[in-house]
Write a protein that holds these residues in place. Structure first.
Motif, mmCIF file in Angstrom:
data_model
loop_
_atom_site.group_PDB
_atom_site.id
_atom_site.type_symbol
_atom_site.label_atom_id
_atom_site.label_comp_id
_atom_site.label_asym_id
_atom_site.label_seq_id
_atom_site.Cartn_x
_atom_site.Cartn_y
_atom_site.Cartn_z
ATOM 1 N N GLY A 54 0.917 -1.155 -0.273
ATOM 2 C CA GLY A 54 0.216 0.172 0.018
ATOM 3 C C GLY A 54 0.766 1.601 -0.200
ATOM 4 O O GLY A 54 1.852 1.307 0.262
ATOM 5 N N LEU A 55 0.551 2.388 -0.354
ATOM 6 C CA LEU A 55 0.766 3.516 -0.487
ATOM 7 C C LEU A 55 1.978 4.189 1.171
ATOM 8 O O LEU A 55 3.136 4.430 0.645
ATOM 9 C CB LEU A 55 -0.012 4.913 -0.435
ATOM 10 C CG LEU A 55 -0.332 5.871 -1.308
ATOM 11 C CD1 LEU A 55 1.401 5.994 -2.518
ATOM 12 C CD2 LEU A 55 -0.672 7.293 -1.679
ATOM 13 N N GLY A 56 1.189 4.242 2.101
ATOM 14 C CA GLY A 56 1.909 4.746 3.267
ATOM 15 C C GLY A 56 3.094 4.088 3.746
ATOM 16 O O GLY A 56 4.341 4.420 3.319
ATOM 17 N N ARG A 57 2.788 2.516 3.362
ATOM 18 C CA ARG A 57 4.150 2.320 3.776
ATOM 19 C C ARG A 57 4.931 1.605 2.490
ATOM 20 O O ARG A 57 6.212 1.819 2.991
ATOM 21 C CB ARG A 57 3.459 0.450 4.550
ATOM 22 C CG ARG A 57 3.141 0.533 5.630
ATOM 23 C CD ARG A 57 2.751 -1.531 6.403
ATOM 24 N NE ARG A 57 1.820 -1.434 5.502
ATOM 25 C CZ ARG A 57 0.987 -2.868 5.828
ATOM 26 N NH1 ARG A 57 1.623 -3.408 6.743
ATOM 27 N NH2 ARG A 57 0.203 -3.272 5.103
ATOM 28 N N TYR A 82 -6.492 7.397 3.937
ATOM 29 C CA TYR A 82 -6.416 8.317 4.545
ATOM 30 C C TYR A 82 -4.872 8.453 5.083
ATOM 31 O O TYR A 82 -4.986 9.289 5.773
ATOM 32 C CB TYR A 82 -7.308 8.184 4.697
ATOM 33 C CG TYR A 82 -8.766 8.576 4.533
ATOM 34 C CD1 TYR A 82 -9.263 9.333 3.764
ATOM 35 C CD2 TYR A 82 -9.854 7.127 4.584
ATOM 36 C CE1 TYR A 82 -10.534 9.236 2.876
ATOM 37 C CE2 TYR A 82 -11.095 6.936 4.164
ATOM 38 C CZ TYR A 82 -11.695 8.222 3.106
ATOM 39 O OH TYR A 82 -12.901 8.824 2.417
ATOM 40 N N GLU A 83 -4.319 7.718 4.693
ATOM 41 C CA GLU A 83 -3.133 8.053 5.413
ATOM 42 C C GLU A 83 -2.030 9.463 5.977
ATOM 43 O O GLU A 83 -1.486 9.475 5.986
ATOM 44 C CB GLU A 83 -1.700 6.758 4.924
ATOM 45 C CG GLU A 83 -1.201 7.156 3.557
ATOM 46 C CD GLU A 83 -1.870 7.479 2.785
ATOM 47 O OE1 GLU A 83 -1.960 7.417 1.102
ATOM 48 O OE2 GLU A 83 -3.502 6.519 2.268
ATOM 49 N N ASP A 84 -2.552 10.230 4.187
ATOM 50 C CA ASP A 84 -1.906 11.423 4.541
ATOM 51 C C ASP A 84 -2.468 12.499 5.673
ATOM 52 O O ASP A 84 -1.790 13.116 5.849
ATOM 53 C CB ASP A 84 -2.060 12.243 3.279
ATOM 54 C CG ASP A 84 -1.371 11.991 1.753
ATOM 55 O OD1 ASP A 84 -1.157 10.196 2.224
ATOM 56 O OD2 ASP A 84 -1.680 12.627 0.512
ATOM 57 N N ALA A 85 -4.232 11.737 6.317
ATOM 58 C CA ALA A 85 -3.997 12.964 7.352
ATOM 59 C C ALA A 85 -3.536 12.774 8.625
ATOM 60 O O ALA A 85 -3.318 14.263 9.039
ATOM 61 C CB ALA A 85 -5.669 12.622 7.495
ATOM 62 N N PRO A 86 -3.195 11.795 9.038
ATOM 63 C CA PRO A 86 -2.509 11.842 10.436
ATOM 64 C C PRO A 86 -0.772 12.744 10.719
ATOM 65 O O PRO A 86 -0.415 13.659 11.160
ATOM 66 C CB PRO A 86 -2.428 10.635 11.115
ATOM 67 C CG PRO A 86 -2.821 9.891 9.612
ATOM 68 C CD PRO A 86 -3.525 10.663 8.637
ATOM 69 N N TRP A 87 -0.192 12.547 8.880
ATOM 70 C CA TRP A 87 0.846 12.525 8.468
ATOM 71 C C TRP A 87 0.924 14.031 8.284
ATOM 72 O O TRP A 87 1.967 14.931 8.711
ATOM 73 C CB TRP A 87 1.512 12.096 7.534
ATOM 74 C CG TRP A 87 2.821 12.492 6.659
ATOM 75 C CD1 TRP A 87 2.867 13.723 6.748
ATOM 76 C CD2 TRP A 87 4.130 11.541 7.025
ATOM 77 N NE1 TRP A 87 4.440 13.827 6.611
ATOM 78 C CE2 TRP A 87 5.206 13.297 6.161
ATOM 79 C CE3 TRP A 87 4.962 10.268 8.030
ATOM 80 C CZ2 TRP A 87 6.467 12.571 6.234
ATOM 81 C CZ3 TRP A 87 6.077 10.751 7.049
ATOM 82 C CH2 TRP A 87 7.198 11.726 6.918
#
Length: 743
Positions: free
Chosen positions: A69-72, A183-188
Motif C-alpha cells: 500500500g501507498l503509506g508503507r 487516508y494515510e495522509d491525514a495523520p502525517w
C-alpha cells in the motif's frame, strides 16, 4: 548527500510513470536523488523504474516482494532517503518545470524550515486545468517563517503530503511515519504541521495533480476500506495526547475530523449502502469521545449535521439527505425540461425571424468564437463607425465573456433571442472564424470572413493530409464556407491558400488585415502609451514571446525555462508571454503571474498593443510573425520541435529556410542569440526584408477603410496601395523615447 530526496511509490502506473520520471529528471536543479519504490506492481512499472535507474545514477529502485500500500511503500522509501529534505510525489503526477529549483531557492531564503508548503493544480485527461481552490492561503503578507499558530488557516489546505518539502531531521525527531490503510495522509499532514516550529510557504505551482479519467483515485471507490478513517484520526488524537504542548490543536483537529467523516458520508462514491448506518454510528461515537470541553458548534453551514452526530440521529440524517437528493433531482429534471423547451422554442423563434425583412442598417460582429471584441472584426467595426455611422454595430459575445466587453459596445449574448434575431435579420455578418452550422444564409445577406492570420500551418481541406491534427467534418466546413461573400486576405500567398482549401464562390478581398493598420499608423505617443499600460520602465527592453497551439500537446506549454531565460537576459529585459487563446488556465501561466520580470499578457485584450510595446518578437509557428513583421522590428524564431510540428500539422513552407529573422532550435542557442546583437544584425534584417515583401504585401495602413468601402458602401473601385518602399510604420520604443527627449 543530496539536498533533496524524492520518494516515488509505484503501483499499476506504467502508463504515467515515464512522464512522472521525465518531469523529475528534466529539472534544471540537479542536487537530488529519487527513491522509487516498486510496490510489487503487477504491470511493467518495475521494469520502467529499472530502465531509468540504469541511465541515471540518481535513481534508486526498491522492489517489494508484496504489495503493502501507498503509506508503507512511502515508509520504505523514507528509510533509504539521504537528502536534507524529503519530497513525496505520486507516480501518476508530475513536477512543473523549474519546481525543484524554486523549492531549493525558497528553502535557502527561509533558513531551512521544518516544512515548506507549495502550490499545485489539478490536470484532467481532456486538457482542463483547475487551480487549487485554496491557493489564496499561500499568498499574502506575513513573516517568511512562522508556526502554524500564526497561520492556522493552512489546515484548510487539502490533506496531502506531496505539496510539501519536509526537513529529514524534523521527520526523524518527530517520529513521523505513514500508517496503513486509506487516508494515510491525514495523520502525517496534521501531526507534522502542528509539530513544526518553522514553516514557510512558496506561492508557486510545483506539482501537476493528475485526475485520471478511469478513476485512479482509490478514495473514490465504494468500499468498507473507508472505515480506515477512524483509525487515522485516532492516531492524530493519540499524538496530541502524547504531546501536552499540542493540546491547543485539539479543537481544530476535532473539527477537521468531523468534517472529514461528514464528507465520507455525503459522497455517493465512498460507502456501500448497507454500511452507511454503521459508519454514522462510529462517527457519532468519535464525536462524543473527542469533543473538546466547552465546544460550541456553528449555527450555519454543517452545524445541523454536527448536531445529528452529537445525538447519534442517523434516521434524521438519512431523511434529510434523501430530501435534499429528491429536491436536486426535481430541479435537475426541471432544468433539463426547460433547456429542451428553450432549444426547441429558440429554433422556432429563429425561423420566425428569418421570415422578417433584413435590417439594411444592422451589422453583427464576432471574433474567435465570440470570445470578445478583437482582431480584424474589431478594426472593421471601428472604421465602419467612422465611415458609415448610420449602420448599427452589434457584437455576439459568449455569456462567460460579457464582462470583458469594452464600455459602449453593444452586444447580444450568444444563444439568446436577441442573438438569433440579429443572425436572422442583420444585413452584414462579420467573423474571423465561422458562425454556427445552424445559421441560414439569407438572400441579400452579406457574410465577410476576415480570417485571423496568414497560414504557415495547413488549413481547411489541406488538413485531410494530416489527420492527427484535426477531427474536423470537412463537409460541414465547406457548407459554412458557402455562406461567405468575401474572404479577406493580407497577401497573395494567403489568397491562393484560402481559395484552394476553402473552395467556394466568395470574392477574395485583397485589402490587407485591418487589425494591422495600427502597426502602420501608430505614433510615438501610441507606443509610449502601450508600454506604460504594461508598466514597462523607461530603458527596459521588452521581448514578446508568443508560442502557438500544438495539436499534440493537451495544454499550454511555453517550451522554455522562462525563469532561466529571464535570468540570462538580465535585469534590464522584461519577457512578456502570451499563450494561445485555445488554452485556458494553466499552471505555467499561473506561475508567470507571480514573477516580476516575466509578465503574463495572455489575457490582454488587444495583441496589437503588445506588438507596439515590444522591442522584438520571439515565436515559433504562430501567425503573429506575419503581423509583427509590419513593424519591421526583430523577430526570432524558436523551433525546438520543428520536425514534430511540421509532421503532425504540416506547413506551407520551410520556416527554418525562409524565416523572418534569426532561428534558434534550442534554448541555449536562443539565449546566445538574445545576448548578442545578432538577432538584430544585418543578416536578420535581410531575412526580415524578404519576409515582409512577401507577406506584408497589402498592409499599408488603410485595410479597414478598403473593407468598409467595398463591403458596406459597395464601392467597386479599390483604394490604391501605398507603394511598399514608401510605407511607414510605428516607431520603435527607442525612437518613441527619443522623440520625447528631443521635445
Amino acid at each position: 548527500m543530496p539536498k533533496i530526496s524524492l520518494v516515488v511509490p509505484a503501483y499499476k502506473v506504467q502508463g504515467y510513470l515515464t512522464e512522472c520520471l521525465d518531469s523529475i529528471l528534466g529539472q534544471d536543479y540537479t542536487d537530488f536523488e529519487v527513491i522509487a519504490v516498486d510496490d510489487c506492481s503487477p504491470d511493467g512499472s518495475g521494469v520502467i523504474l529499472d530502465r531509468y535507474a540504469e541511465r541515471d545514477a540518481r535513481i534508486h529502485v526498491i522492489h517489494l516482494t508484496e504489495n503493502v500500500g501507498l503509506g508503507r511503500a512511502r515508509n520504505v522509501g523514507l528509510e533509504k532517503a539521504q537528502g536534507d529534505y524529503v519530497l513525496f510525489l505520486d507516480s501518476d503526477d508530475t513536477l512543473s518545470d523549474g519546481a525543484l529549483a524554486a523549492i531549493a531557492d525558497r528553502l535557502a531564503a527561509t533558513g531551512d524550515p521544518d516544512i515548506l508548503v507549495y502550490d499545485y493544480v489539478r490536470t484532467y485527461w481532456d486538457g482542463r486545468v483547475r487551480p487549487n481552490q485554496r491557493a489564496d492561503l499561500l499568498s499574502g503578507e506575513g513573516p517568511d517563517v512562522f508556526r502554524l499558530s500564526d497561520r492556522p488557516q493552512l489546515l484548510d489546505l487539502l490533506q496531502i503530503v506531496w505539496n510539501k518539502a519536509y526537513r529529514r531531521d524534523f521527520i526523524t525527531r518527530t517520529g513521523l511515519t505513514f500508517p496503513p490503510g486509506y487516508y494515510e495522509d491525514a495523520p502525517w499532514t496534521f501531526c507534522s504541521l502542528i509539530s513544526a516550529e518553522r514553516i514557510a510557504i512558496l506561492d508557486r505551482v510545483c506539482v501537476l495533480y493528475r485526475q485520471r479519467r478511469e478513476g485512479g483515485n482509490i478514495l473514490k471507490t465504494v468500499s468498507r476500506k473507508h472505515f480506515d478513517v477512524f483509525d487515522q484520526y485516532r492516531r492524530v488524537f493519540d499524538f496530541i495526547a502524547a504531546h501536552e504542548e499540542l493540546d491547543q490543536w485539539r479543537t481544530p483537529m476535532f473539527c477537521k475530523m468531523v468534517d472529514h467523516y461528514l464528507t465520507v458520508l455525503e459522497r455517493p462514491d465512498r460507502l456501500p449502502r448497507n454500511a452507511r448506518a454503521e459508519f454514522f454510528h462510529r462517527a457519532a461515537a468519535d464525536y462524543r469521545a473527542h469533543r473538546p470541553e466547552g465546544f460550541q458548534r456553528l449555527a450555519g453551514g454543517r452545524g445541523h449535521k454536527y448536531a445529528m452526530l452529537e445525538r447519534d440521529a442517523y434516521a434524521a440524517m438519512a431523511s434529510a439527505t434523501a430530501a435534499v437528493k429528491f429536491r436536486r433531482r426535481v430541479r435537475a429534471r426541471a432544468r433539463s425540461a426547460v433547456n429542451r423547451s428553450k432549444r426547441s422554442a429558440m429554433g422556432v423563434f429563429y425561423q420566425s425571424q428569418l421570415r422578417l425583412p433584413l435590417d439594411e442598417n444592422l451589422a453583427l460582429f464576432s471574433a474567435y468564437w465570440s470570445r470578445g471584441v478583437s482582431c480584424n472584426p474589431a478594426a472593421v467595426d471601428a472604421e465602419l463607425a467612422r465611415l458609415a455611422p448610420h449602420i448599427r454595430r452589434v457584437w455576439a459575445i459568449r455569456p462567460d465573456a460579457v464582462d470583458q466587453v469594452p464600455k459602449g459596445v453593444e452586444y447580444v449574448r450568444v444563444g439568446s433571442r436577441k442573438y438569433w434575431a440579429a443572425l436572422a435579420r442583420a444585413k452584414y455578418l462579420v467573423n474571423n472564424v465561422n458562425f454556427p452550422d445552424a445559421v441560414v444564409k439569407r438572400e441579400g445577406q452579406i457574410h465577410l470572413q476576415t480570417h485571423h492570420g496568414t497560414p504557415l500551418k495547413t488549413m481547411g481541406l489541406d488538413q485531410q493530409k494530416y489527420p492527427a491534427s484535426t477531427d474536423m467534418d470537412f463537409d460541414k466546413l465547406l457548407k459554412r464556407c458557402d455562406r461567405w461573400d468575401f474572404s479577406l486576405s493580407s497577401n497573395a500567398f494567403s489568397t491562393a491558400v484560402w481559395e484552394r482549401v476553402y473552395p467556394s464562390s466568395y470574392v477574395s478581398l485583397e485589402a490587407g488585415y485591418p487589425r494591422n493598420d495600427v502597426l502602420v499608423n501608430a505614433t510615438a505617443a501610441d507606443v509610449r502609451r502601450a508600454r506604460a499600460q504594461l508598466t514597462l520602465a523607461t530603458g527596459t527592453k521588452a521581448f514578446l514571446y508568443m508560442p502557438t497551439h500544438r495539436e499534440y500537446q493537451p495544454g499550454f506549454d511555453p517550451g522554455l525555462d522562462l525563469g532561466r531565460l529571464a535570468d540570462e537576459l538580465g535585469p534590464d529585459v522584461t519577457l512578456m508571454v502570451r499563450g494561445h487563446y485555445f488554452y485556458g488556465s494553466s499552471p505555467h501561466i499561473a506561475e508567470l503571474r507571480r514573477s516580476e520580470r516575466i509578465v503574463d499578457v495572455s489575457a490582454h485584450p488587444r495583441v496589437e498593443e503588445l506588438y507596439l510595446a515590444a522591442d522584438a518578437l520571439i515565436t515559433d509557428y504562430s501567425s503573429a510573425m506575419f503581423d509583427y513583421a509590419v513593424l519591421d522590428r526583430p523577430i526570432i524564431i524558436y523551433t525546438p520541435d520543428w520536425d514534430i510540428y511540421s509532421t503532425v500539422r504540416g506547413t506551407y513552407f520551410n520556416l527554418l529556410e525562409e524565416p523572418p529573422g534569426m532561428v534558434a532550435t534550442s534554448q541555449a542557442e536562443l539565449i546566445r542569440l538574445l545576448g548578442s546583437d545578432e538577432y538584430d544584425g544585418p543578416d536578420a534584417a535581410e531575412r526580415r526584408a524578404a519576409f515582409r515583401l512577401r507577406f506584408c504585401e497589402f498592409d499599408d495602413g488603410r485595410a479597414a477603410e478598403r473593407v468598409v468601402r467595398r463591403v458596406f458602401l459597395g464601392e467597386e473601385t479599390p483604394l490604391p496601395f501605398v507603394p511598399f518602399t514608401e510605407r511607414s510604420h510605428a516607431p520603435t520604443p527607442d525612437q518613441a523615447l527619443e522623440s520625447v527627449e528631443r521635445a
